[in-house]
Scaffold this active site. Structure first.
Site, PDB file in Angstrom:
ATOM      1  N   SER A   1      -3.167   0.782   1.283  1.00  0.00           N
ATOM      2  CA  SER A   1      -2.607   1.007  -0.052  1.00  0.00           C
ATOM      3  C   SER A   1      -3.496   1.897  -0.912  1.00  0.00           C
ATOM      4  O   SER A   1      -3.217   2.096  -2.090  1.00  0.00           O
ATOM      5  CB  SER A   1      -2.376  -0.332  -0.759  1.00  0.00           C
TER       6      SER A   1
ATOM      7  N   HIS B   1       0.464  -5.220   2.716  1.00  0.00           N
ATOM      8  CA  HIS B   1       0.457  -6.437   3.528  1.00  0.00           C
ATOM      9  C   HIS B   1       1.745  -6.703   4.313  1.00  0.00           C
ATOM     10  O   HIS B   1       1.692  -7.145   5.463  1.00  0.00           O
ATOM     11  CB  HIS B   1       0.203  -7.656   2.628  1.00  0.00           C
TER      12      HIS B   1
ATOM     13  N   HIS C   1       0.289  -2.961  -3.852  1.00  0.00           N
ATOM     14  CA  HIS C   1      -0.705  -3.341  -2.842  1.00  0.00           C
ATOM     15  C   HIS C   1      -0.157  -4.430  -1.927  1.00  0.00           C
ATOM     16  O   HIS C   1      -0.265  -4.334  -0.697  1.00  0.00           O
ATOM     17  CB  HIS C   1      -1.985  -3.838  -3.513  1.00  0.00           C
TER      18      HIS C   1
END
Length: 280
Positions: free
Chosen positions: A201, A141, A136
């Site tokens: 994600s 990010h 994730h």
């Protein structure tokens, strides 16, 4: 001696991760030798599944930056990603054992250091995991941290978080993080696209957020966003849409103190509260 971690969200479980490895700032070394071949295979399969879903759903800026992560068949080494990331936007990744408290989190962001959980989900959690893991954090990010405008916004958020902590307004500001950095949508020339890491994600929420008629999609407004609660265990029923990362950066340039003061005592909106209810 490491300080005791705090627990975020609605979960009452203690956070996963070995916090004994962390320093006073909650960062630790990425224990790369601890990853098993099964861990690398989980990362590879997650990367493969998500990357196939991106066209037509993900922000083009994200798609363009994704190759900068490097390794896709194995978990990347943070120092290798950092060589490219620091050159691009002067950001760097730091390993953390899991969720960390607000002040260390804001401090890292304010100093252009992005905390990445260094453990990966189990095969049984392949489709859903409550807490952020390395996939994730890295896949969701990090690519947009290669975008200069978005990278500056994340730093500005960290700086604002430190101020919000002093004003007792972290809950309101956390909703801005949730509805932008985690679950934000952007209107591009080709149509609506996702840029939030929680969407990018997730194999289920990525098509849902962009294509489903079920959720409402509102233009991002600071006061409305800060008053909107969210859920961590379902797809979002409300998304906030921006027109550009520059708009997002410019919108957060103001001092939020008057907004916090104005919103104190005002009713909050449920995560699924429809816009028409606001004017009824």
């Amino acid at each position: 001696m490491a300080v005791e971690p705090v627990v975020y969200g609605a979960s009452e479980r203690p956070p996963r991760g070995d916090y004994a490895r962390a320093g006073a700032d909650y960062t630790c070394a990425q224990n790369y030798a601890a990853y098993t071949e099964a861990d690398h295979d989980t990362y590879r399969r997650l990367y493969e599944r998500q990357s196939r879903l991106l066209p037509g759903l993900a922000s083009q800026a994200f798609i363009d930056a994704l190759p900068s992560l490097g390794e896709r068949d194995r978990i990347p080494r943070f120092e290798e990603v950092n060589e490219r990331l620091y050159q691009a936007t002067r950001w760097e990744l730091v390993a953390v054992p899991g969720l960390i408290p607000e002040v260390p989190f804001f401090t890292l962001l304010a100093n252009r250091k992005f905390p990445v959980t260094d453990w990966i989900r189990t095969p049984e959690e392949f489709d859903y995991i409550v807490e952020p893991d390395i996939f994730h954090d890295l896949f969701g990010h990090v690519p947009l941290l290669f975008n200069p405008v978005f990278a500056d916004y994340v730093q500005r958020y960290g700086q604002g978080g430190l101020k919000a902590h002093g004003l007792g307004a972290c809950e309101m500001l956390s909703r801005l993080y949730w509805y932008t950095i985690e679950f934000g949508l952007i209107r591009e020339s080709e149509g609506l696209r996702a840029y939030g890491a929680g969407i990018l994600s997730s194999s289920g929420e990525l098509p849902y957020s962009v294509q489903s008629p079920e959720p409402q999609r509102l233009p991002l407004q600071l006061a409305r966003t800060m008053r909107t609660r969210y859920k961590i265990d379902t797809f979002q029923q409300t998304y906030f849409v921006i027109d550009s990362f520059q708009q997002l950066f410019d919108m957060t340039a103001a001092d939020f103190s008057p907004i916090y003061q104005a919103l104190k005592g005002q009713p909050e909106f449920a995560a699924n509260e429809r816009e028409e209810a606001l004017t009824a």
